[in-house]
Design a protein around this motif. Structure first.
Motif, PDB file in Angstrom:
ATOM      1  N   ALA A  50       0.841  -1.199   0.000  1.00 25.54           N
ATOM      2  CA  ALA A  50       0.000   0.000   0.000  1.00 25.54           C
ATOM      3  C   ALA A  50       0.874   1.246   0.000  1.00 25.54           C
ATOM      4  CB  ALA A  50      -0.912   0.010   1.218  1.00 25.54           C
ATOM      5  N   SER A  51       0.664   2.093  -0.987  1.00 30.10           N
ATOM      6  CA  SER A  51       1.287   3.422  -1.030  1.00 30.10           C
ATOM      7  C   SER A  51       0.322   4.393  -0.363  1.00 30.10           C
ATOM      8  CB  SER A  51       1.554   3.830  -2.479  1.00 30.10           C
ATOM      9  OG  SER A  51       1.667   5.229  -2.596  1.00 30.10           O
ATOM     10  N   PHE A  52       0.719   4.952   0.782  1.00 34.78           N
ATOM     11  CA  PHE A  52      -0.189   5.746   1.611  1.00 34.78           C
ATOM     12  C   PHE A  52       0.334   7.180   1.688  1.00 34.78           C
ATOM     13  CE2 PHE A  52      -3.431   5.029   5.097  1.00 34.78           C
ATOM     14  CZ  PHE A  52      -3.637   6.385   5.363  1.00 34.78           C
ATOM     15  N   LYS A  53      -0.259   8.059   0.883  1.00 32.75           N
ATOM     16  CA  LYS A  53       0.142   9.475   0.885  1.00 32.75           C
ATOM     17  C   LYS A  53      -0.659  10.217   1.953  1.00 32.75           C
ATOM     18  CE  LYS A  53       1.969   9.875  -3.767  1.00 32.75           C
ATOM     19  NZ  LYS A  53       3.338  10.004  -3.240  1.00 32.75           N
ATOM     20  N   SER A  86      -8.631   4.570   6.972  1.00 31.53           N
ATOM     21  CA  SER A  86      -8.008   4.080   5.739  1.00 31.53           C
ATOM     22  C   SER A  86      -7.113   2.878   6.025  1.00 31.53           C
ATOM     23  CB  SER A  86      -7.187   5.197   5.091  1.00 31.53           C
ATOM     24  OG  SER A  86      -8.008   6.294   4.729  1.00 31.53           O
ATOM     25  N   LEU A  87      -6.374   2.926   7.136  1.00 29.74           N
ATOM     26  CA  LEU A  87      -5.546   1.782   7.512  1.00 29.74           C
ATOM     27  C   LEU A  87      -6.406   0.555   7.795  1.00 29.74           C
ATOM     28  CD1 LEU A  87      -2.939   3.602   9.781  1.00 29.74           C
ATOM     29  CD2 LEU A  87      -2.466   2.475   7.596  1.00 29.74           C
ATOM     30  N   ASP A  88      -7.548   0.760   8.407  1.00 30.74           N
ATOM     31  CA  ASP A  88      -8.467  -0.358   8.660  1.00 30.74           C
ATOM     32  C   ASP A  88      -8.961  -0.971   7.352  1.00 30.74           C
ATOM     33  OD1 ASP A  88      -8.186   0.052  11.386  1.00 30.74           O
ATOM     34  OD2 ASP A  88     -10.029   1.227  11.567  1.00 30.74           O
ATOM     35  N   VAL A  89      -9.241  -0.111   6.353  1.00 27.26           N
ATOM     36  CA  VAL A  89      -9.668  -0.602   5.037  1.00 27.26           C
ATOM     37  C   VAL A  89      -8.557  -1.431   4.399  1.00 27.26           C
ATOM     38  CG1 VAL A  89     -10.278   0.085   2.679  1.00 27.26           C
ATOM     39  CG2 VAL A  89     -11.329   1.245   4.634  1.00 27.26           C
ATOM     40  N   LEU A  90      -7.308  -0.943   4.489  1.00 29.69           N
ATOM     41  CA  LEU A  90      -6.174  -1.678   3.921  1.00 29.69           C
ATOM     42  C   LEU A  90      -6.003  -3.030   4.596  1.00 29.69           C
ATOM     43  CD1 LEU A  90      -3.515   1.185   3.601  1.00 29.69           C
ATOM     44  CD2 LEU A  90      -5.016   0.278   1.804  1.00 29.69           C
ATOM     45  N   LYS A  91      -6.169  -3.056   5.906  1.00 31.69           N
ATOM     46  CA  LYS A  91      -6.074  -4.320   6.641  1.00 31.69           C
ATOM     47  C   LYS A  91      -7.149  -5.286   6.162  1.00 31.69           C
ATOM     48  CE  LYS A  91      -5.163  -7.246   9.986  1.00 31.69           C
ATOM     49  NZ  LYS A  91      -3.931  -8.090   9.966  1.00 31.69           N
ATOM     50  N   HIS A  92      -8.372  -4.804   6.016  1.00 31.45           N
ATOM     51  CA  HIS A  92      -9.469  -5.647   5.556  1.00 31.45           C
ATOM     52  C   HIS A  92      -9.223  -6.152   4.136  1.00 31.45           C
ATOM     53  CE1 HIS A  92     -13.554  -7.203   5.355  1.00 31.45           C
ATOM     54  NE2 HIS A  92     -13.701  -6.601   4.198  1.00 31.45           N
ATOM     55  N   VAL A 274      -3.504   5.027  -1.343  1.00 30.99           N
ATOM     56  CA  VAL A 274      -4.321   5.947  -0.560  1.00 30.99           C
ATOM     57  C   VAL A 274      -3.792   7.356  -0.773  1.00 30.99           C
ATOM     58  CG1 VAL A 274      -5.192   6.524   1.734  1.00 30.99           C
ATOM     59  CG2 VAL A 274      -4.636   4.144   1.184  1.00 30.99           C
ATOM     60  N   ASP A 275      -4.694   8.298  -1.058  1.00 27.06           N
ATOM     61  CA  ASP A 275      -4.317   9.698  -1.246  1.00 27.06           C
ATOM     62  C   ASP A 275      -4.813  10.547  -0.079  1.00 27.06           C
ATOM     63  OD1 ASP A 275      -2.918   9.316  -3.590  1.00 27.06           O
ATOM     64  OD2 ASP A 275      -4.691   9.514  -4.852  1.00 27.06           O
ATOM     65  N   PRO A 276      -4.274  11.756   0.082  1.00 26.47           N
ATOM     66  CA  PRO A 276      -4.629  12.573   1.255  1.00 26.47           C
ATOM     67  C   PRO A 276      -6.112  12.907   1.393  1.00 26.47           C
ATOM     68  CG  PRO A 276      -2.630  13.413   0.238  1.00 26.47           C
ATOM     69  CD  PRO A 276      -3.168  12.371  -0.693  1.00 26.47           C
ATOM     70  N   ASP A 277      -6.850  12.856   0.290  1.00 26.04           N
ATOM     71  CA  ASP A 277      -8.286  13.132   0.378  1.00 26.04           C
ATOM     72  C   ASP A 277      -9.087  11.892   0.798  1.00 26.04           C
ATOM     73  OD1 ASP A 277      -8.125  11.587  -1.890  1.00 26.04           O
ATOM     74  OD2 ASP A 277      -9.056  13.041  -3.233  1.00 26.04           O
ATOM     75  N   ILE A 280      -9.122   5.757  -2.185  1.00 26.03           N
ATOM     76  CA  ILE A 280      -8.371   4.503  -2.222  1.00 26.03           C
ATOM     77  C   ILE A 280      -8.589   3.859  -3.575  1.00 26.03           C
ATOM     78  CG2 ILE A 280      -8.095   2.216  -1.209  1.00 26.03           C
ATOM     79  CD1 ILE A 280      -8.995   3.350   1.455  1.00 26.03           C
ATOM     80  N   THR A 281      -7.484   3.599  -4.286  1.00 22.50           N
ATOM     81  CA  THR A 281      -7.563   2.996  -5.615  1.00 22.50           C
ATOM     82  C   THR A 281      -6.651   1.776  -5.663  1.00 22.50           C
ATOM     83  OG1 THR A 281      -5.808   4.449  -6.450  1.00 22.50           O
ATOM     84  CG2 THR A 281      -8.075   5.164  -6.779  1.00 22.50           C
ATOM     85  N   ARG A 282      -7.070   0.796  -6.419  1.00 22.99           N
ATOM     86  CA  ARG A 282      -6.240  -0.392  -6.632  1.00 22.99           C
ATOM     87  C   ARG A 282      -5.557  -0.294  -7.989  1.00 22.99           C
ATOM     88  NH1 ARG A 282      -7.697  -5.270  -3.594  1.00 22.99           N
ATOM     89  NH2 ARG A 282      -9.263  -4.752  -2.022  1.00 22.99           N
ATOM     90  N   GLY A 283      -4.359  -0.845  -8.052  1.00 18.72           N
ATOM     91  CA  GLY A 283      -3.672  -0.891  -9.329  1.00 18.72           C
ATOM     92  C   GLY A 283      -2.497   0.052  -9.405  1.00 18.72           C
TER      93      GLY A 283
END
Length: 325
Positions: A50-53, A86-92, A274-277, A280-283
């Motif tokens: 995950a790239s998390f900006k 957002s971190l919870d979404v990434l974990k899921h 993940v972007d600051p707004d 969340i996008t895949r790919g």
């Protein structure tokens, strides 16, 4: 007391500490083979990285970076509650590695919370948490992996990255981080600085190696930094030769060679962004962040992760050296 008994007592006291250390290492590494089973045997399209900006704000205005130009956008800085959600979404979603980026992630703050708090929260959810920074702040956060962007020797780096070389170098020297790497983005201006910079970096006690990628033109006026096809081939062959000579370049030889023609198989579904707004996008890493042009791709982390998914030994070894060793 008998000296032999004292010695035996000290050994007995040391064993639980080592046991806890190795036990923790095994527990945190175990999800990675599980990930491969789920992907390869059960066909589950779960992301690995995950790239998390966190923010577009930055204290530098680097020529190769498009993101600081977005610092004045309405939602250019994430809140604490959104970051945790957002971190919870990434974990899921199943992600195993989170890399906090920017802008400059060390500038992230919301009320009493700062980057350290987010790292602590993320480490409870993911096996590995990393930070990519411009290196102008003390390198003392509790991330598992810490990358510092350094794009040349003093003269070139200062031209590309807002005169920051001396501050970055001082912070590298002062750091005692256990997994400290330098990330070098190769472009037309700095391509000849890789070897001499590596030799200087080897004098820094905490330095554990360099990862390289190629500059990617986002189409915001920075195109003159882009390598020509010939320059791309020449510099990657030079990097491969440096690696053969024992210089601490952590990219695998196979992926470096594949990037000469960009003919590697891209599994972009192992990425989630993940972007600051809060979007969340895949790919592809560039999706929602710029113009996607696969022929100009220089994102070696994606190439290595794709190679690891294809069970290429060199990519698996590179991942082990960076995240697990």
């Amino acid at each position: 007391m008998n000296r032999s008994l004292v010695k035996f007592s000290n050994v007995q006291m040391a064993e639980p500490r080592w046991g806890r250390f190795f036990g923790m290492t095994i527990r945190r590494a175990a999800p990675f083979p599980v990930f491969f089973f789920r992907r390869k045997l059960f066909g589950q399209k779960i992301p690995l990285l995950a790239s998390f900006k966190l923010t577009y704000r930055c204290n530098l205005s680097c020529l190769a970076c498009p993101f600081h130009r977005r610092a004045e956008e309405e939602r250019a800085h994430m809140s604490w509650s959104m970051a945790r959600a957002s971190l919870d979404v990434l974990k899921h979603a199943g992600a195993l590695i989170v890399v906090f980026e920017g802008g400059e992630p060390f500038l992230w703050r919301d009320g009493r919370h700062d980057l350290r708090d987010l790292i602590d929260y993320a480490r409870r959810l993911f096996p590995r948490v990393a930070v990519t920074t411009n290196g102008t702040f003390p390198l003392d956060v509790p991330a598992d992996v810490l990358w510092v962007s350094l794009d040349g020797l003093r003269e070139v780096h200062n031209r590309l990255r807002s005169g920051s070389f001396d501050k970055v170098w001082a912070n590298l020297r002062a750091s005692r981080h256990r997994r400290l790497f330098v990330h070098f983005t190769i472009n037309r201006e700095n391509r000849r600085d890789i070897r001499p910079l590596l030799k200087q970096l080897q004098e820094i006690p905490a330095f554990r190696g360099m990862t390289v990628q190629l500059f990617y033109p986002y189409g915001q006026g920075e195109a003159p930094l882009a390598l020509s096809e010939r320059e791309r081939r020449d510099v990657l062959e030079e990097v491969i030769e440096m690696k053969k000579q024992g210089l601490p370049i952590l990219n695998s030889t196979g992926r470096l060679r594949a990037m000469i023609q960009n003919d590697w198989r891209c599994h972009d579904d192992i990425l989630i962004n993940v972007d600051p707004d809060g979007a969340i996008t895949r790919g592809c890493y560039v999706k929602s962040r710029g113009r996607i042009n696969c022929q100009e791709c220089g994102f070696s982390p994606v190439s290595e992760a794709s190679g690891a998914l294809d069970l290429l030994l060199g990519s698996l070894k590179a991942g082990w050296s960076i995240f697990l060793k």
